[in-house]
Motif scaffolding. Structure first.
Motif, PDB file in Angstrom:
ATOM      1  N   ILE A  12     137.760  -6.408  50.269  1.00  0.00           N
ATOM      2  CA  ILE A  12     138.839  -5.421  50.133  1.00  0.00           C
ATOM      3  C   ILE A  12     139.474  -5.507  48.744  1.00  0.00           C
ATOM      4  O   ILE A  12     139.793  -4.490  48.117  1.00  0.00           O
ATOM      5  N   ILE A  13     139.676  -6.732  48.249  1.00  0.00           N
ATOM      6  CA  ILE A  13     140.245  -6.906  46.905  1.00  0.00           C
ATOM      7  C   ILE A  13     139.328  -6.275  45.858  1.00  0.00           C
ATOM      8  O   ILE A  13     139.794  -5.588  44.940  1.00  0.00           O
ATOM      9  N   LEU A  14     138.014  -6.495  45.994  1.00  0.00           N
ATOM     10  CA  LEU A  14     137.066  -5.915  45.046  1.00  0.00           C
ATOM     11  C   LEU A  14     137.089  -4.386  45.099  1.00  0.00           C
ATOM     12  O   LEU A  14     137.051  -3.719  44.060  1.00  0.00           O
ATOM     13  N   ILE A  15     137.177  -3.843  46.323  1.00  0.00           N
ATOM     14  CA  ILE A  15     137.287  -2.391  46.469  1.00  0.00           C
ATOM     15  C   ILE A  15     138.561  -1.897  45.796  1.00  0.00           C
ATOM     16  O   ILE A  15     138.577  -0.876  45.100  1.00  0.00           O
ATOM     17  N   GLY A  16     139.669  -2.647  46.008  1.00  0.00           N
ATOM     18  CA  GLY A  16     140.941  -2.262  45.412  1.00  0.00           C
ATOM     19  C   GLY A  16     140.893  -2.279  43.900  1.00  0.00           C
ATOM     20  O   GLY A  16     141.413  -1.368  43.237  1.00  0.00           O
ATOM     21  N   ILE A  17     140.266  -3.308  43.331  1.00  0.00           N
ATOM     22  CA  ILE A  17     140.145  -3.394  41.869  1.00  0.00           C
ATOM     23  C   ILE A  17     139.292  -2.244  41.341  1.00  0.00           C
ATOM     24  O   ILE A  17     139.650  -1.575  40.365  1.00  0.00           O
ATOM     25  N   LEU A  18     138.161  -2.004  42.010  1.00  0.00           N
ATOM     26  CA  LEU A  18     137.273  -0.914  41.620  1.00  0.00           C
ATOM     27  C   LEU A  18     137.985   0.429  41.729  1.00  0.00           C
ATOM     28  O   LEU A  18     137.899   1.274  40.831  1.00  0.00           O
ATOM     29  N   ASP A  19     138.717   0.619  42.827  1.00  0.00           N
ATOM     30  CA  ASP A  19     139.443   1.861  43.055  1.00  0.00           C
ATOM     31  C   ASP A  19     140.536   2.049  42.001  1.00  0.00           C
ATOM     32  O   ASP A  19     140.718   3.148  41.467  1.00  0.00           O
ATOM     33  N   THR A  20     141.261   0.984  41.701  1.00  0.00           N
ATOM     34  CA  THR A  20     142.338   1.063  40.708  1.00  0.00           C
ATOM     35  C   THR A  20     141.791   1.413  39.330  1.00  0.00           C
ATOM     36  O   THR A  20     142.345   2.280  38.625  1.00  0.00           O
ATOM     37  N   ILE A  21     140.702   0.738  38.937  1.00  0.00           N
ATOM     38  CA  ILE A  21     140.102   1.022  37.634  1.00  0.00           C
ATOM     39  C   ILE A  21     139.656   2.479  37.572  1.00  0.00           C
ATOM     40  O   ILE A  21     139.835   3.159  36.552  1.00  0.00           O
ATOM     41  N   THR A  22     139.054   2.954  38.675  1.00  0.00           N
ATOM     42  CA  THR A  22     138.540   4.321  38.702  1.00  0.00           C
ATOM     43  C   THR A  22     139.631   5.367  38.569  1.00  0.00           C
ATOM     44  O   THR A  22     139.558   6.274  37.731  1.00  0.00           O
ATOM     45  N   TYR A  23     140.686   5.256  39.392  1.00  0.00           N
ATOM     46  CA  TYR A  23     141.662   6.332  39.461  1.00  0.00           C
ATOM     47  C   TYR A  23     142.869   6.144  38.554  1.00  0.00           C
ATOM     48  O   TYR A  23     143.703   7.049  38.443  1.00  0.00           O
ATOM     49  N   TRP A  24     142.970   4.993  37.878  1.00  0.00           N
ATOM     50  CA  TRP A  24     144.007   4.846  36.856  1.00  0.00           C
ATOM     51  C   TRP A  24     143.464   5.111  35.457  1.00  0.00           C
ATOM     52  O   TRP A  24     144.202   5.016  34.471  1.00  0.00           O
ATOM     53  N   THR A  25     142.179   5.424  35.366  1.00  0.00           N
ATOM     54  CA  THR A  25     141.589   5.708  34.058  1.00  0.00           C
ATOM     55  C   THR A  25     141.070   7.135  33.930  1.00  0.00           C
ATOM     56  O   THR A  25     140.411   7.467  32.947  1.00  0.00           O
ATOM     57  N   ILE A  26     141.335   7.970  34.957  1.00  0.00           N
ATOM     58  CA  ILE A  26     140.902   9.377  34.857  1.00  0.00           C
ATOM     59  C   ILE A  26     142.115  10.279  34.796  1.00  0.00           C
ATOM     60  O   ILE A  26     143.217   9.888  35.119  1.00  0.00           O
TER      61      ILE A  26
END
Length: 242
Positions: free
Chosen positions: A228-242
């Motif tokens: 879940i933490i990895l998903i959260g990190i991946l999700d954060t990187i994805t949607y805070w950089t677009i």
């Protein structure tokens, strides 16, 4: 990273969009297939994977909590039904005013996953509860599932925005029983979560696993928490950089 999620969506796009076109004369089926297509939209994909991990972990340790899953779906139904009603009452131009709000709601999903994951691995002791009118709402109970369904549904991305406002709402507006369709759409977006948990329940995966070892529950929870933490990190990187 967003492009990767988009490519995954494209794998399911053709068969599902064909199903939508083939059921044009049956709006309720079109709504369901559009919802299923929405479940693999980039913004919903990580949300559904996270929900499967969270509820799957609980199911492996105890049993499938259908009441919590129902609360999760109910949260989705409330959001999509409310959005549909707003468009119906105000007009189709309302989506333009939401383009500045919904992306910020979507940005909250990643940090939420990280927080839940840290709790699951035991780094954050989550012992508090919310008191209201002398009753307590547990953070991992029905109310928490409902709020998670609400948050995940409000997290729109361009693909989901097009599906809901560009393809689904015209069906709602052109159908006599249009306001009965948003709940169907919401259920469609939950199909992957429901399907995985149903299979776990049907094959009694939790019972078979616990028969082998009861101590394995802690390992499962911590493993799920790291995921879940990895998903959260991946999700954060994805949607805070677009």
């Amino acid at each position: 990273m967003y492009e990767l999620f988009t490519n995954i969506t494209r794998l399911f796009y053709d068969p599902l969009i064909n199903a939508v076109y083939n059921t044009e004369g049956i709006p309720i089926l079109s709504a369901l297939f559009l919802g299923i297509l929405g479940s693999v939209a980039p913004c919903q994909l990580t949300g559904n994977i996270g929900a499967i991990t969270i509820y799957g972990n609980r199911s492996l340790q105890k049993e499938v909590s259908w009441s919590q899953l129902f609360s999760f779906i109910l949260g989705k139904i409330m959001v999509f039904s409310t959005l549909g009603l707003v468009v119906l009452l105000v007009g189709s131009g309302i989506e333009q005013s939401m383009t500045g709000i919904l992306p910020w709601v979507r940005k909250m999903v990643g940090p939420l996953f990280i927080f839940i994951g840290l709790f699951m691995v035991g780094i954050i002791p989550l012992r508090w509860s919310l008191a209201f009118n002398h009753s307590r709402i547990k953070t991992d109970g029905k109310s928490g599932s409902f709020l998670m369904g609400v948050l995940f549904s409000l997290g729109f991305c361009p693909t989901m925005f097009l599906l809901f406002f560009g393809m689904f709402m015209p069906i709602v507006l052109s159908t006599s029983y249009g306001m009965a369709l948003p709940p169907v759409f919401a259920i469609g977006t939950s199909i992957p979560v429901v399907l995985i948990l149903f299979l776990m329940w049907y094959f009694e995966i939790n019972r078979n696993l616990l028969k082998k070892s009861r101590r394995i529950g802690s390992i499962i929870q911590k493993t799920a928490g790291v995921f879940i933490i990895l998903i959260g990190i991946l999700d954060t990187i994805t949607y805070w950089t677009i």
